[in-house]
Design a protein around this motif. Sequence first.
Motif, PDB file in Angstrom:
ATOM      1  N   GLN A   1       0.826  -1.118   0.008  1.00  0.00           N
ATOM      2  CA  GLN A   1      -0.060  -0.054   0.116  1.00  0.00           C
ATOM      3  C   GLN A   1       0.954   1.143  -0.095  1.00  0.00           C
ATOM      4  OE1 GLN A   1      -2.746  -0.299   3.379  1.00  0.00           O
ATOM      5  NE2 GLN A   1      -4.417  -1.461   2.377  1.00  0.00           N
ATOM      6  N   ILE A   2       1.877   1.232   0.723  1.00  0.00           N
ATOM      7  CA  ILE A   2       2.697   2.296   0.738  1.00  0.00           C
ATOM      8  C   ILE A   2       3.410   2.651  -0.469  1.00  0.00           C
ATOM      9  CG2 ILE A   2       4.880   3.284   1.785  1.00  0.00           C
ATOM     10  CD1 ILE A   2       4.408   1.701   4.303  1.00  0.00           C
ATOM     11  N   GLU A   3       3.956   1.426  -1.136  1.00  0.00           N
ATOM     12  CA  GLU A   3       4.589   1.360  -2.364  1.00  0.00           C
ATOM     13  C   GLU A   3       3.674   1.886  -3.612  1.00  0.00           C
ATOM     14  OE1 GLU A   3       7.872  -2.066  -1.401  1.00  0.00           O
ATOM     15  OE2 GLU A   3       5.730  -2.719  -2.501  1.00  0.00           O
ATOM     16  N   GLU A   4       2.314   1.657  -3.462  1.00  0.00           N
ATOM     17  CA  GLU A   4       1.313   2.116  -4.467  1.00  0.00           C
ATOM     18  C   GLU A   4       1.254   3.581  -4.415  1.00  0.00           C
ATOM     19  OE1 GLU A   4      -0.592   0.679  -6.824  1.00  0.00           O
ATOM     20  OE2 GLU A   4       0.407  -1.128  -6.731  1.00  0.00           O
ATOM     21  N   ASP A   5       1.461   4.083  -3.155  1.00  0.00           N
ATOM     22  CA  ASP A   5       1.411   5.594  -3.072  1.00  0.00           C
ATOM     23  C   ASP A   5       2.837   6.278  -3.464  1.00  0.00           C
ATOM     24  OD1 ASP A   5      -1.062   5.426  -2.257  1.00  0.00           O
ATOM     25  OD2 ASP A   5      -0.921   5.926  -0.096  1.00  0.00           O
ATOM     26  N   GLY A   6       3.564   5.347  -3.646  1.00  0.00           N
ATOM     27  CA  GLY A   6       5.035   6.216  -4.220  1.00  0.00           C
ATOM     28  C   GLY A   6       5.920   6.391  -3.171  1.00  0.00           C
ATOM     29  N   TYR A   7       5.924   5.494  -2.090  1.00  0.00           N
ATOM     30  CA  TYR A   7       7.027   5.818  -1.142  1.00  0.00           C
ATOM     31  C   TYR A   7       7.433   4.418  -0.777  1.00  0.00           C
ATOM     32  CZ  TYR A   7       4.400  10.093   0.098  1.00  0.00           C
ATOM     33  OH  TYR A   7       3.537  11.207  -0.223  1.00  0.00           O
ATOM     34  N   VAL A   8       8.609   4.344  -0.072  1.00  0.00           N
ATOM     35  CA  VAL A   8       9.477   3.145   0.044  1.00  0.00           C
ATOM     36  C   VAL A   8       9.536   2.913   1.576  1.00  0.00           C
ATOM     37  CG1 VAL A   8      11.594   1.829   0.049  1.00  0.00           C
ATOM     38  CG2 VAL A   8      10.731   3.235  -1.811  1.00  0.00           C
ATOM     39  N   ALA A   9       9.098   1.794   2.171  1.00  0.00           N
ATOM     40  CA  ALA A   9       9.129   1.458   3.704  1.00  0.00           C
ATOM     41  C   ALA A   9      10.454   1.701   4.181  1.00  0.00           C
ATOM     42  CB  ALA A   9       8.492   0.257   4.097  1.00  0.00           C
ATOM     43  N   THR A  10      10.694   2.459   5.083  1.00  0.00           N
ATOM     44  CA  THR A  10      12.164   2.335   5.718  1.00  0.00           C
ATOM     45  C   THR A  10      12.345   1.625   6.923  1.00  0.00           C
ATOM     46  OG1 THR A  10      11.608   4.409   6.816  1.00  0.00           O
ATOM     47  CG2 THR A  10      12.545   4.725   4.855  1.00  0.00           C
ATOM     48  N   GLY A  11      11.075   1.261   7.593  1.00  0.00           N
ATOM     49  CA  GLY A  11      10.976   0.404   8.663  1.00  0.00           C
ATOM     50  C   GLY A  11       9.706   0.023   9.006  1.00  0.00           C
ATOM     51  N   LEU A  12       9.792  -0.733  10.003  1.00  0.00           N
ATOM     52  CA  LEU A  12       8.242  -1.522  10.652  1.00  0.00           C
ATOM     53  C   LEU A  12       8.270  -1.395  12.276  1.00  0.00           C
ATOM     54  CD1 LEU A  12       8.275  -4.568   8.563  1.00  0.00           C
ATOM     55  CD2 LEU A  12       7.362  -2.365   7.838  1.00  0.00           C
ATOM     56  N   VAL A  13       7.095  -1.070  12.818  1.00  0.00           N
ATOM     57  CA  VAL A  13       6.946  -1.068  14.278  1.00  0.00           C
ATOM     58  C   VAL A  13       6.098  -1.947  14.498  1.00  0.00           C
ATOM     59  CG1 VAL A  13       6.505   0.498  16.225  1.00  0.00           C
ATOM     60  CG2 VAL A  13       7.588   1.188  14.408  1.00  0.00           C
ATOM     61  N   GLY A  14       6.299  -3.185  15.385  1.00  0.00           N
ATOM     62  CA  GLY A  14       5.174  -4.186  15.626  1.00  0.00           C
ATOM     63  C   GLY A  14       5.017  -4.214  17.023  1.00  0.00           C
ATOM     64  N   ALA A  15       3.648  -4.685  17.476  1.00  0.00           N
ATOM     65  CA  ALA A  15       3.384  -4.949  18.804  1.00  0.00           C
ATOM     66  C   ALA A  15       4.011  -6.431  19.165  1.00  0.00           C
ATOM     67  CB  ALA A  15       2.029  -5.249  18.884  1.00  0.00           C
ATOM     68  N   ILE A  16       4.353  -6.263  20.652  1.00  0.00           N
ATOM     69  CA  ILE A  16       5.175  -7.401  21.095  1.00  0.00           C
ATOM     70  C   ILE A  16       4.448  -8.792  20.719  1.00  0.00           C
ATOM     71  CG2 ILE A  16       6.066  -8.832  23.232  1.00  0.00           C
ATOM     72  CD1 ILE A  16       6.887  -6.204  23.837  1.00  0.00           C
ATOM     73  N   ASN A  17       2.948  -8.941  20.840  1.00  0.00           N
ATOM     74  CA  ASN A  17       2.306 -10.220  20.796  1.00  0.00           C
ATOM     75  C   ASN A  17       2.196 -10.712  19.111  1.00  0.00           C
ATOM     76  OD1 ASN A  17       0.594  -8.106  19.603  1.00  0.00           O
ATOM     77  ND2 ASN A  17      -1.127  -8.787  20.937  1.00  0.00           N
ATOM     78  N   LEU A  18       2.865  -9.651  18.221  1.00  0.00           N
ATOM     79  CA  LEU A  18       2.820 -10.163  16.907  1.00  0.00           C
ATOM     80  C   LEU A  18       4.172 -11.091  16.639  1.00  0.00           C
ATOM     81  CD1 LEU A  18       1.549  -9.760  14.047  1.00  0.00           C
ATOM     82  CD2 LEU A  18       3.192  -7.801  13.708  1.00  0.00           C
ATOM     83  N   ARG A  19       5.189 -11.050  17.538  1.00  0.00           N
ATOM     84  CA  ARG A  19       6.401 -11.925  17.262  1.00  0.00           C
ATOM     85  C   ARG A  19       6.100 -13.193  17.183  1.00  0.00           C
ATOM     86  NH1 ARG A  19      11.271  -9.783  20.962  1.00  0.00           N
ATOM     87  NH2 ARG A  19      12.076 -11.448  20.014  1.00  0.00           N
ATOM     88  N   ALA A  20       5.393 -13.771  17.780  1.00  0.00           N
ATOM     89  CA  ALA A  20       5.044 -15.208  17.830  1.00  0.00           C
ATOM     90  C   ALA A  20       4.372 -15.491  16.434  1.00  0.00           C
ATOM     91  CB  ALA A  20       3.928 -15.744  18.793  1.00  0.00           C
ATOM     92  N   LYS A  21       3.664 -14.698  15.757  1.00  0.00           N
ATOM     93  CA  LYS A  21       2.964 -15.055  14.419  1.00  0.00           C
ATOM     94  C   LYS A  21       4.166 -14.879  13.205  1.00  0.00           C
ATOM     95  CE  LYS A  21      -1.489 -13.105  15.662  1.00  0.00           C
ATOM     96  NZ  LYS A  21      -2.110 -14.422  16.082  1.00  0.00           N
TER      97      LYS A  21
END
Length: 317
Positions: free
Chosen positions: A171-191
Motif C-alpha cells: 500500500q505504501i509502495e502504491e502511493d509512491g513511497y518506500v518503507a524504511t522500517g516497521l514497528v510491531g506489537a510484541i504479541n505479533l512476534r509469535a506470528k
Amino acid sequence: MAVNDIVNRSAAGPLIPVEHSREIIKEVEKESVFLRMARRLPNMTAKQRKLPVLAALAQAYFVGSDTGLKQTTKMEWGELTIEAEELAVIVPIPDAVLDDADYDLWSEIRPSLVEAMGAKVDLAALHGQDKPSTWPAGIVPAAVAAGNSVTLGTGTDLYDDVLGENGVIAQIEEDGYVATGLVGAINLRAKMRALRSNDRPVFATAPSQETGQISPYTLDGHAIVFPENGGIDPTEALLIAGDWRKAVYAIRQDITFEVFRQGVISDADGKVILNLMQQDASAVRVVFRMGWQRAKPINRVNPAENAHPFSVLLPAE
C-alpha cells in the motif's frame, strides 16, 4: 489527572544536575520508538517552525529541433507547521527521605522517568492518544483514514497481509513511497516467527549489529522494532509500516530540571496537595518541549494528493 502522587522512601532524587539534560535526551530518543524511527530536525528556536513541502513537480521537455523553443516549468511549495508542546512532570520528595538516603536516588528515578516520557511521545505520535491539539493526527488513525490499512486475516495468511501484493507494505509502495522500517506489537512476534517464503524464514535476527542500527530484527529485509514501553497499542495496530523519513520532529527545549524547596503543589481546582515549606519536602520539576509533523511531499510515482507514507496492520475484529 494525577496531582497527588508522591515519592516515598524507596525512590526519589535529591539534586538533579543540569548537565544530565543532553544525556537524558539521548536516553529518551532510544526509549521512544517514534523518536528513533522519525527524522530529527535541528532544534527549534521558537515555538513554531514552518516547513516548506513540495506541492508541484518540475517538468522537462524535448526541444524537437535545432531551433525549437525551450519550454518553461514551475514548481510549487506548500507549508507545514511544527509546534512545540510541553511534556512535564513534578517529582515531590520528602526531606526525610533525602536525609536517610545513602545511595544514588537519581539513578533509581531516571530509568522510570525516561520510559514514561518515551511512552507518552509514542502514544501521542503513533496513536494520537492524549496528543496536543496542535500536533497532527496520530500515524495509525491517519493511515486508516487514508485507506492504508489491512485487517489481520484479510489475505490467505500473515505473509499475504504484510508482504503480499495487497499487504501493508504494498500500500505504501502504491502511493509512491518506500518503507524504511516497521514497528510491531510484541504479541505479533509469535506470528512472525512462523512466516516462511519458499521454506525460508522471513523474520530473523539482523545479520550484523552495526553502530546506529535501530533494530536487531528484520522482516524480509526491513528493520522491525518491537517497543517494550507500551508505546504501541495492540488493540489498535499490530504493525505500522512507513517511510519514516516523512515523520519529522524538532526539539524546542532539551529536558531541564529544577529543584524547588518552597512552593505548593495543587490540583486543578486549586486545592493544595503539598506545601513544600510547611511539610518539609522538595520537588523536582522536569520539562521537555518538542513538536512533530507528517510531511507528504508530492512524488513522481504517485502524484495524487491523497498519497500517504504509512500503512497499518489492524487486529482481527
